[in-house]
Design an enzyme around this catalytic site. Structure first.
Site, PDB file in Angstrom:
ATOM      1  N   VAL A  88       0.850  -1.187   0.000  1.00 24.43           N
ATOM      2  CA  VAL A  88       0.000   0.000   0.000  1.00 24.43           C
ATOM      3  C   VAL A  88       0.885   1.236   0.000  1.00 24.43           C
ATOM      4  O   VAL A  88       1.942   1.258   0.622  1.00 24.43           O
ATOM      5  CB  VAL A  88      -0.984   0.069   1.196  1.00 24.43           C
ATOM      6  CG1 VAL A  88      -2.085  -0.959   1.062  1.00 24.43           C
ATOM      7  CG2 VAL A  88      -0.273  -0.061   2.517  1.00 24.43           C
ATOM      8  N   SER A  89       0.442   2.254  -0.723  1.00 22.95           N
ATOM      9  CA  SER A  89       1.111   3.551  -0.713  1.00 22.95           C
ATOM     10  C   SER A  89       0.593   4.352   0.466  1.00 22.95           C
ATOM     11  O   SER A  89      -0.389   3.968   1.115  1.00 22.95           O
ATOM     12  CB  SER A  89       0.820   4.310  -2.009  1.00 22.95           C
ATOM     13  OG  SER A  89       1.330   3.624  -3.115  1.00 22.95           O
ATOM     14  N   LYS A  90       1.211   5.495   0.712  1.00 20.82           N
ATOM     15  CA  LYS A  90       0.745   6.359   1.792  1.00 20.82           C
ATOM     16  C   LYS A  90      -0.716   6.724   1.576  1.00 20.82           C
ATOM     17  O   LYS A  90      -1.129   7.044   0.468  1.00 20.82           O
ATOM     18  CB  LYS A  90       1.579   7.636   1.847  1.00 20.82           C
ATOM     19  CG  LYS A  90       2.895   7.451   2.524  1.00 20.82           C
ATOM     20  CD  LYS A  90       3.593   8.772   2.730  1.00 20.82           C
ATOM     21  CE  LYS A  90       4.860   8.523   3.499  1.00 20.82           C
ATOM     22  NZ  LYS A  90       5.611   9.723   3.765  1.00 20.82           N
ATOM     23  N   GLU A 101      -3.341   4.883   1.545  1.00 14.94           N
ATOM     24  CA  GLU A 101      -4.199   3.899   0.883  1.00 14.94           C
ATOM     25  C   GLU A 101      -4.953   2.994   1.844  1.00 14.94           C
ATOM     26  O   GLU A 101      -5.798   2.233   1.412  1.00 14.94           O
ATOM     27  CB  GLU A 101      -3.376   3.018  -0.069  1.00 14.94           C
ATOM     28  CG  GLU A 101      -3.120   3.640  -1.400  1.00 14.94           C
ATOM     29  CD  GLU A 101      -2.528   2.673  -2.391  1.00 14.94           C
ATOM     30  OE1 GLU A 101      -2.637   2.958  -3.592  1.00 14.94           O
ATOM     31  OE2 GLU A 101      -1.960   1.648  -1.997  1.00 14.94           O
TER      32      GLU A 101
END
Length: 137
Positions: free
Chosen positions: A8-10, A12
């Site tokens: 996951v990205s920041k 998300e």
């Protein structure tokens, strides 16, 4: 052996949906990256998983964009897996390199990667042969 990768990205959220899908697909072990962009060159969990993976293993992701955010990055990652004789399976897109259609996908990606390298090499050769001349001032 099936190895799972979740990222996951920041901002998300969490990895639960991905992890549940990877377990349901038979992933024996799952590596995770939190707050890491798909375009990042260094994904610690992914790098650790690659070090663990052996020829014949299969890396499973929930969606292609969990592995890479751009086609170029995806091509590089899949080429790396192919060289290491590690299979790849994206659950959402239904792409699996150990299946006939998935193998064709992998070969198409490899062809695009080869094309990209050839174009870059031709540009570099042309630049050496005919360097840009400064224009009139």
């Amino acid at each position: 052996m099936k190895l799972g990768y979740a990222r996951v990205s920041k901002g998300e959220g969490n990895l639960e949906i991905q992890i549940e899908a990877l377990r349901a697909a038979g992933a024996v072990r799952i590596w995770q990256d939190h707050d890491v962009s798909g375009s990042a060159v260094i994904k610690p969990g992914f790098i650790e998983m690659l070090a663990y993976a052996a020829p014949g293993d299969e890396i499973v992701v929930w969606r292609l964009d969990r592995l890479a955010r751009s086609l170029i990055t995806l091509m590089v990652e899949l080429e790396t897996l192919g060289k290491r004789q590690v299979e790849f399976h994206s659950l959402t897109e239904g792409i699996a390199t150990n299946e006939k259609s998935g193998g064709s996908f992998f070969h198409a990606i490899a062809a695009f990667r080869s094309f990209e390298r050839d174009v870059l090499q031709e540009r570099a050769d042309a630049e050496r042969k005919w360097p840009r001349q400064p224009g009139p001032a």
